[in-house]
Design a protein around this motif. Structure first.
Motif, PDB file in Angstrom:
ATOM      1  N   THR A 169      -8.851 -63.546 -19.216  1.00  0.00           N
ATOM      2  CA  THR A 169      -7.512 -63.737 -19.755  1.00  0.00           C
ATOM      3  C   THR A 169      -6.983 -65.145 -19.493  1.00  0.00           C
ATOM      4  O   THR A 169      -6.432 -65.789 -20.381  1.00  0.00           O
ATOM      5  N   GLU A 170      -7.154 -65.664 -18.291  1.00  0.00           N
ATOM      6  CA  GLU A 170      -6.559 -66.951 -17.935  1.00  0.00           C
ATOM      7  C   GLU A 170      -7.244 -68.140 -18.588  1.00  0.00           C
ATOM      8  O   GLU A 170      -6.624 -69.156 -18.838  1.00  0.00           O
ATOM      9  N   THR A 171      -8.526 -68.055 -18.852  1.00  0.00           N
ATOM     10  CA  THR A 171      -9.258 -69.213 -19.366  1.00  0.00           C
ATOM     11  C   THR A 171      -9.699 -69.077 -20.813  1.00  0.00           C
ATOM     12  O   THR A 171     -10.152 -70.042 -21.420  1.00  0.00           O
ATOM     13  N   ASP A 172      -9.602 -67.880 -21.399  1.00  0.00           N
ATOM     14  CA  ASP A 172     -10.060 -67.618 -22.761  1.00  0.00           C
ATOM     15  C   ASP A 172     -11.535 -67.949 -22.966  1.00  0.00           C
ATOM     16  O   ASP A 172     -11.965 -68.294 -24.054  1.00  0.00           O
ATOM     17  N   ASP A 173     -12.315 -67.897 -21.910  1.00  0.00           N
ATOM     18  CA  ASP A 173     -13.747 -68.130 -22.088  1.00  0.00           C
ATOM     19  C   ASP A 173     -14.538 -67.002 -21.430  1.00  0.00           C
ATOM     20  O   ASP A 173     -13.977 -65.993 -21.019  1.00  0.00           O
ATOM     21  N   ASN A 174     -15.825 -67.193 -21.347  1.00  0.00           N
ATOM     22  CA  ASN A 174     -16.725 -66.191 -20.797  1.00  0.00           C
ATOM     23  C   ASN A 174     -16.724 -64.930 -21.665  1.00  0.00           C
ATOM     24  O   ASN A 174     -16.648 -63.809 -21.185  1.00  0.00           O
ATOM     25  N   LEU A 175     -16.831 -65.143 -22.976  1.00  0.00           N
ATOM     26  CA  LEU A 175     -16.874 -64.042 -23.928  1.00  0.00           C
ATOM     27  C   LEU A 175     -18.086 -63.162 -23.654  1.00  0.00           C
ATOM     28  O   LEU A 175     -19.197 -63.658 -23.517  1.00  0.00           O
ATOM     29  N   GLN A 176     -17.857 -61.870 -23.548  1.00  0.00           N
ATOM     30  CA  GLN A 176     -18.934 -60.923 -23.270  1.00  0.00           C
ATOM     31  C   GLN A 176     -18.768 -59.687 -24.138  1.00  0.00           C
ATOM     32  O   GLN A 176     -17.660 -59.336 -24.523  1.00  0.00           O
ATOM     33  N   PRO A 177     -19.891 -59.008 -24.413  1.00  0.00           N
ATOM     34  CA  PRO A 177     -19.753 -57.719 -25.104  1.00  0.00           C
ATOM     35  C   PRO A 177     -19.056 -56.719 -24.195  1.00  0.00           C
ATOM     36  O   PRO A 177     -19.164 -56.805 -22.974  1.00  0.00           O
ATOM     37  N   HIS A 178     -18.353 -55.818 -24.782  1.00  0.00           N
ATOM     38  CA  HIS A 178     -17.626 -54.796 -24.029  1.00  0.00           C
ATOM     39  C   HIS A 178     -18.224 -53.440 -24.390  1.00  0.00           C
ATOM     40  O   HIS A 178     -18.231 -53.047 -25.543  1.00  0.00           O
ATOM     41  N   VAL A 179     -18.746 -52.740 -23.406  1.00  0.00           N
ATOM     42  CA  VAL A 179     -19.323 -51.422 -23.634  1.00  0.00           C
ATOM     43  C   VAL A 179     -18.183 -50.403 -23.624  1.00  0.00           C
ATOM     44  O   VAL A 179     -17.440 -50.296 -22.653  1.00  0.00           O
ATOM     45  N   LEU A 180     -18.050 -49.685 -24.719  1.00  0.00           N
ATOM     46  CA  LEU A 180     -16.956 -48.732 -24.871  1.00  0.00           C
ATOM     47  C   LEU A 180     -17.334 -47.356 -24.359  1.00  0.00           C
ATOM     48  O   LEU A 180     -18.453 -46.895 -24.541  1.00  0.00           O
TER      49      LEU A 180
END
Length: 110
Positions: A56-67
Motif C-alpha cells: 500500500t505505501e509504495t505501490d510496488d511489489n505487485l504479486q498474484p493474490h490467491v483467492l
C-alpha cells in the motif's frame, strides 16, 4: 479489511481493499445462470480475471493474490442480492427471454 470498495455493472465487477499493509484488487465478469420461478429470484455466476496485491505505501511489489473460496462466495451473495433488487438495470429480462427461447428450441429438437 479496510477501505473496501465493491463496484459492479452490467457483466463486470471489481473489488479493492486494504489489509495488513497490502492493497488487493480483484476483478472479473458475472452472468446470470438460473432463475427460480417460484421465488422469482435470479442466480449469478462469477469469473475472476484479475487478482493481485501490492504494498500500500509504495505501490510496488505487485504479486498474484490467491483467492479463498469464502471471499468469492461472499462477493457472489452480496452481488446477487443487489442485482435481484434491480433486475431491469442489469438486463435480466432480456437474458431470461433469450434463455427461455434457447431452452424451447433445444427441447423441441429432441
Amino acid at each position: 479489511m479496510e477501505n473496501r470498495n465493491l463496484e459492479f455493472w452490467n457483466k463486470g465487477w471489481e473489488l479493492t481493499y486494504e489489509f495488513t499493509g497490502w492493497t488487493y484488487s480483484i476483478a472479473g465478469t458475472w452472468e446470470f445462470n438460473d432463475w427460480d420461478e417460484v421465488s422469482e429470484y435470479a442466480f449469478i455466476e462469477l469469473d475472476v480475471e484479475i487478482s493481485q496485491k501490492w504494498l500500500t505505501e509504495t505501490d510496488d511489489n505487485l504479486q498474484p493474490h490467491v483467492l479463498g473460496v469464502r471471499i468469492l462466495e461472499d462477493l457472489r451473495l452480496e452481488m446477487k442480492e443487489a442485482i435481484n433488487s434491480d433486475l431491469v438495470n442489469y438486463n435480466f429480462w432480456e437474458w431470461k427471454a433469450s434463455n427461455d427461447e434457447s431452452n424451447y428450441n433445444f427441447y423441441h429438437e429432441l
